[in-house]
Design a protein around this motif. Structure first.
Motif, PDB file in Angstrom:
ATOM      1  N   GLY A  80       0.816  -1.207   0.000  1.00  9.42           N
ATOM      2  CA  GLY A  80       0.000   0.000   0.000  1.00  9.42           C
ATOM      3  C   GLY A  80       0.849   1.256   0.000  1.00  9.42           C
ATOM      4  O   GLY A  80       2.073   1.210   0.080  1.00  9.42           O
ATOM      5  N   SER A  81       0.169   2.379  -0.076  1.00  9.65           N
ATOM      6  CA  SER A  81       0.873   3.662  -0.097  1.00  9.65           C
ATOM      7  C   SER A  81       0.099   4.703   0.698  1.00  9.65           C
ATOM      8  O   SER A  81      -1.087   4.557   0.963  1.00  9.65           O
ATOM      9  N   LEU A  82       0.816   5.751   1.067  1.00  9.68           N
ATOM     10  CA  LEU A  82       0.237   6.856   1.818  1.00  9.68           C
ATOM     11  C   LEU A  82       0.636   8.156   1.142  1.00  9.68           C
ATOM     12  O   LEU A  82       1.809   8.379   0.842  1.00  9.68           O
ATOM     13  N   THR A  83      -0.341   9.002   0.899  1.00 11.22           N
ATOM     14  CA  THR A  83      -0.094  10.338   0.372  1.00 11.22           C
ATOM     15  C   THR A  83      -0.530  11.326   1.443  1.00 11.22           C
ATOM     16  O   THR A  83      -1.619  11.196   2.002  1.00 11.22           O
ATOM     17  N   VAL A  84       0.341  12.295   1.734  1.00  6.66           N
ATOM     18  CA  VAL A  84       0.058  13.281   2.774  1.00  6.66           C
ATOM     19  C   VAL A  84       0.027  14.673   2.158  1.00  6.66           C
ATOM     20  O   VAL A  84       0.948  15.068   1.441  1.00  6.66           O
ATOM     21  N   SER A  85      -1.026  15.398   2.452  1.00  9.39           N
ATOM     22  CA  SER A  85      -1.117  16.815   2.096  1.00  9.39           C
ATOM     23  C   SER A  85      -1.377  17.557   3.401  1.00  9.39           C
ATOM     24  O   SER A  85      -2.411  17.359   4.039  1.00  9.39           O
TER      25      SER A  85
END
Length: 70
Positions: free
Chosen positions: A40-45
């Motif tokens: 999986g992956s995580l994108t942070v804004s």
């Protein structure tokens, strides 16, 4: 939470002050490590002043006939 292009996608956000950093002990790194166990992956804004939004994706194939049409 929704299924998009072969992945389960979950987006959470807040109206806080922003400025989340992976290297600052915020817990975001731990989430990222757990997701990686499932490819999986995580994108942070999280711009200074906020808001913060995290988007997590895990590869996922739908197998139930009740959900496969979406």
């Amino acid at each position: 939470m929704r299924h998009v292009a072969g992945a389960l996608r979950l987006t959470v956000g807040d109206d806080g002050r922003g400025g989340v950093r992976r290297d600052a002990g915020t817990g975001v790194r731990g989430i990222e490590e757990r997701l990686s166990a499932f490819d999986g992956s995580l994108t942070v804004s999280s711009p200074p002043g906020g808001p913060t939004e995290l988007t997590m994706e895990i590869p996922c194939a739908l197998s139930s006939p009740k959900t496969s049409h979406s």
